[in-house]
Design a protein around this motif. Structure first.
Motif, PDB file in Angstrom:
ATOM      1  N   PRO A 179       0.803  -1.235   0.000  1.00 36.06           N
ATOM      2  CA  PRO A 179       0.000   0.000   0.000  1.00 36.06           C
ATOM      3  C   PRO A 179       0.830   1.277   0.000  1.00 36.06           C
ATOM      4  CG  PRO A 179       0.051  -0.948   2.201  1.00 36.06           C
ATOM      5  CD  PRO A 179       0.718  -1.951   1.290  1.00 36.06           C
ATOM      6  N   HIS A 180       2.068   1.215   0.486  1.00 31.09           N
ATOM      7  CA  HIS A 180       2.856   2.438   0.623  1.00 31.09           C
ATOM      8  C   HIS A 180       3.549   2.861  -0.670  1.00 31.09           C
ATOM      9  CE1 HIS A 180       2.502   0.936   4.795  1.00 31.09           C
ATOM     10  NE2 HIS A 180       2.510   2.215   5.112  1.00 31.09           N
ATOM     11  N   GLY A 181       3.621   1.954  -1.656  1.00 24.96           N
ATOM     12  CA  GLY A 181       4.413   2.214  -2.846  1.00 24.96           C
ATOM     13  C   GLY A 181       4.201   3.578  -3.470  1.00 24.96           C
ATOM     14  N   PRO A 182       2.957   3.928  -3.896  1.00 24.13           N
ATOM     15  CA  PRO A 182       2.743   5.197  -4.575  1.00 24.13           C
ATOM     16  C   PRO A 182       2.355   6.359  -3.654  1.00 24.13           C
ATOM     17  CG  PRO A 182       0.788   3.855  -4.795  1.00 24.13           C
ATOM     18  CD  PRO A 182       1.772   3.054  -3.976  1.00 24.13           C
ATOM     19  N   LEU A 183       2.399   6.157  -2.337  1.00 25.29           N
ATOM     20  CA  LEU A 183       1.919   7.190  -1.422  1.00 25.29           C
ATOM     21  C   LEU A 183       3.007   8.216  -1.109  1.00 25.29           C
ATOM     22  CD1 LEU A 183      -0.122   5.174   1.248  1.00 25.29           C
ATOM     23  CD2 LEU A 183      -0.956   6.262  -0.847  1.00 25.29           C
ATOM     24  N   ASP A 184       2.598   9.479  -0.959  1.00 24.49           N
ATOM     25  CA  ASP A 184       3.503  10.493  -0.436  1.00 24.49           C
ATOM     26  C   ASP A 184       3.623  10.307   1.080  1.00 24.49           C
ATOM     27  OD1 ASP A 184       1.265  12.018   0.848  1.00 24.49           O
ATOM     28  OD2 ASP A 184       0.736  12.450  -1.230  1.00 24.49           O
ATOM     29  N   ARG A 185       4.547  11.044   1.682  1.00 24.50           N
ATOM     30  CA  ARG A 185       4.844  10.835   3.106  1.00 24.50           C
ATOM     31  C   ARG A 185       3.626  11.125   3.983  1.00 24.50           C
ATOM     32  NH1 ARG A 185       8.677   8.250   6.362  1.00 24.50           N
ATOM     33  NH2 ARG A 185       8.100   8.853   8.473  1.00 24.50           N
ATOM     34  N   ARG A 186       2.895  12.193   3.679  1.00 20.56           N
ATOM     35  CA  ARG A 186       1.729  12.528   4.498  1.00 20.56           C
ATOM     36  C   ARG A 186       0.689  11.423   4.435  1.00 20.56           C
ATOM     37  NH1 ARG A 186      -2.014  18.014   3.931  1.00 20.56           N
ATOM     38  NH2 ARG A 186      -3.522  17.461   5.562  1.00 20.56           N
ATOM     39  N   ALA A 187       0.451  10.890   3.236  1.00 22.41           N
ATOM     40  CA  ALA A 187      -0.528   9.814   3.098  1.00 22.41           C
ATOM     41  C   ALA A 187      -0.048   8.546   3.787  1.00 22.41           C
ATOM     42  CB  ALA A 187      -0.806   9.545   1.627  1.00 22.41           C
ATOM     43  N   ALA A 188       1.269   8.274   3.724  1.00 24.85           N
ATOM     44  CA  ALA A 188       1.810   7.099   4.402  1.00 24.85           C
ATOM     45  C   ALA A 188       1.622   7.210   5.913  1.00 24.85           C
ATOM     46  CB  ALA A 188       3.284   6.927   4.050  1.00 24.85           C
ATOM     47  N   ASP A 189       1.821   8.411   6.456  1.00 27.08           N
ATOM     48  CA  ASP A 189       1.597   8.618   7.889  1.00 27.08           C
ATOM     49  C   ASP A 189       0.114   8.435   8.229  1.00 27.08           C
ATOM     50  OD1 ASP A 189       4.262   9.108   8.400  1.00 27.08           O
ATOM     51  OD2 ASP A 189       4.066  11.292   8.301  1.00 27.08           O
ATOM     52  N   ALA A 190      -0.768   8.952   7.367  1.00 25.82           N
ATOM     53  CA  ALA A 190      -2.207   8.793   7.596  1.00 25.82           C
ATOM     54  C   ALA A 190      -2.597   7.318   7.574  1.00 25.82           C
ATOM     55  CB  ALA A 190      -2.991   9.570   6.543  1.00 25.82           C
ATOM     56  N   LEU A 191      -1.989   6.559   6.654  1.00 28.80           N
ATOM     57  CA  LEU A 191      -2.264   5.121   6.593  1.00 28.80           C
ATOM     58  C   LEU A 191      -1.843   4.438   7.887  1.00 28.80           C
ATOM     59  CD1 LEU A 191      -3.045   2.505   5.209  1.00 28.80           C
ATOM     60  CD2 LEU A 191      -0.815   2.505   4.069  1.00 28.80           C
ATOM     61  N   GLY A 192      -0.673   4.792   8.406  1.00 25.80           N
ATOM     62  CA  GLY A 192      -0.233   4.202   9.669  1.00 25.80           C
ATOM     63  C   GLY A 192      -1.196   4.495  10.804  1.00 25.80           C
ATOM     64  N   THR A 193      -1.697   5.722  10.846  1.00 27.48           N
ATOM     65  CA  THR A 193      -2.669   6.088  11.877  1.00 27.48           C
ATOM     66  C   THR A 193      -3.943   5.268  11.754  1.00 27.48           C
ATOM     67  OG1 THR A 193      -1.811   8.342  12.052  1.00 27.48           O
ATOM     68  CG2 THR A 193      -4.070   7.978  12.792  1.00 27.48           C
ATOM     69  N   LEU A 194      -4.461   5.150  10.531  1.00 25.82           N
ATOM     70  CA  LEU A 194      -5.683   4.373  10.321  1.00 25.82           C
ATOM     71  C   LEU A 194      -5.472   2.904  10.672  1.00 25.82           C
ATOM     72  CD1 LEU A 194      -7.090   5.866   6.992  1.00 25.82           C
ATOM     73  CD2 LEU A 194      -8.088   6.063   9.277  1.00 25.82           C
ATOM     74  N   CYS A 195      -4.316   2.361  10.331  1.00 28.61           N
ATOM     75  CA  CYS A 195      -4.028   0.962  10.673  1.00 28.61           C
ATOM     76  C   CYS A 195      -4.043   0.760  12.178  1.00 28.61           C
ATOM     77  CB  CYS A 195      -2.672   0.552  10.096  1.00 28.61           C
ATOM     78  SG  CYS A 195      -2.664   0.272   8.304  1.00 28.61           S
ATOM     79  N   ASN A 196      -3.413   1.652  12.917  1.00 30.46           N
ATOM     80  CA  ASN A 196      -3.381   1.507  14.366  1.00 30.46           C
ATOM     81  C   ASN A 196      -4.764   1.690  14.976  1.00 30.46           C
ATOM     82  OD1 ASN A 196      -0.655   0.858  14.913  1.00 30.46           O
ATOM     83  ND2 ASN A 196      -0.069   2.977  14.478  1.00 30.46           N
TER      84      ASN A 196
END
Length: 237
Positions: A179-196
């Motif tokens: 999931p992180h491949g095409p994401l920018d840093r802000r979106a990657a951080d948001a994904l981590g938050t949603l996962c947790n």
């Protein structure tokens, strides 16, 4: 936008010892193309609130395994149980428990981004919730583009839309393929938050990745190879 989770929140999640029946139970799974095995004898459990990282070389079959776990592909042998029940790809009730984001998500040509989320809620017999739709799109910076068709999106925006769809449904099992491949840093951080946050709700996650993911510490790592899988636990300590 969701607030950031802390390490204390992670440690307060359901532990394997208290989890009882695993969300996902996999035993002796095997898959081959023709006569060539992709992998065999893959076995592991993922409990409520746990995150597993799925790793392996290119061509090791990570995407194929995720497709089997989602019911999109049929393994040649083995057992998959979802919440204690054998996985049946035809079961509508089971499909509501699982969100799968493939490495190349696809969308309907005649639905806008927001309409995709509304359709997903309706298809899963969940109430319409425009506030939740806007919140999930906003988390990934898509709110101003919610009335555009995904065909006009960049690859990264399409990935964000697929993730917004997956988390909106609040499934018991999230399967995320690179999931992180095409994401920018802000979106990657948001994904981590949603996962947790999903883990705190008791969801289980399997995330295919080649490297550490922002804000995420796995409970187990599944290393895939032709002979099967090596399982390491305790990586989140």
């Amino acid at each position: 936008m969701p607030a950031n989770d802390s390490a204390a929140t992670h440690s307060a999640r359901t532990t394997p010892a208290a989890a009882g029946v695993p969300t996902l139970h996999v035993r002796d799974l095997a898959f081959r193309y023709g006569r060539d095995p992709v992998w065999q004898s893959v076995s592991f459990d993922v409990h409520p609130g746990e995150a597993a990282f799925l790793v392996g070389d290119n061509g090791s079959g990570k995407s194929t395994l995720l497709r089997c776990l989602a019911g999109w592909a049929q393994p040649d042998a083995g057992v998959i149980e979802l919440c204690g029940t054998p996985l049946d790809p035809r079961s509508r009730s089971q499909r509501r428990f699982v969100s799968f984001v493939p490495d190349t998500p696809s969308f309907y040509d005649d639905l806008t981004a927001a309409e995709h989320l509304r359709f997903a809620l309706a298809a899963n017999h969940l109430p319409a919730d425009d506030d939740a739709i806007d919140a999930h799109l906003g988390t990934f910076g898509l709110l101003n583009a919610k009335n555009r068709y995904p065909s006009s999106y960049s690859r990264g925006m399409r990935q964000k839309l697929a993730l917004a769809l997956a988390f909106l449904l609040k499934p018991r099992l999230l399967l995320l393929d690179e999931p992180h491949g095409p994401l920018d840093r802000r979106a990657a951080d948001a994904l981590g938050t949603l996962c947790n946050q999903a883990r705190t709700r008791g969801a289980a996650l399997i995330i295919s990745c080649h490297h550490d993911a922002p804000q995420l510490k796995p409970d187990l790592v599944i290393s895939l190879n032709e002979e099967g899988a090596r399982i390491e636990r305790g990586r989140s300590a």
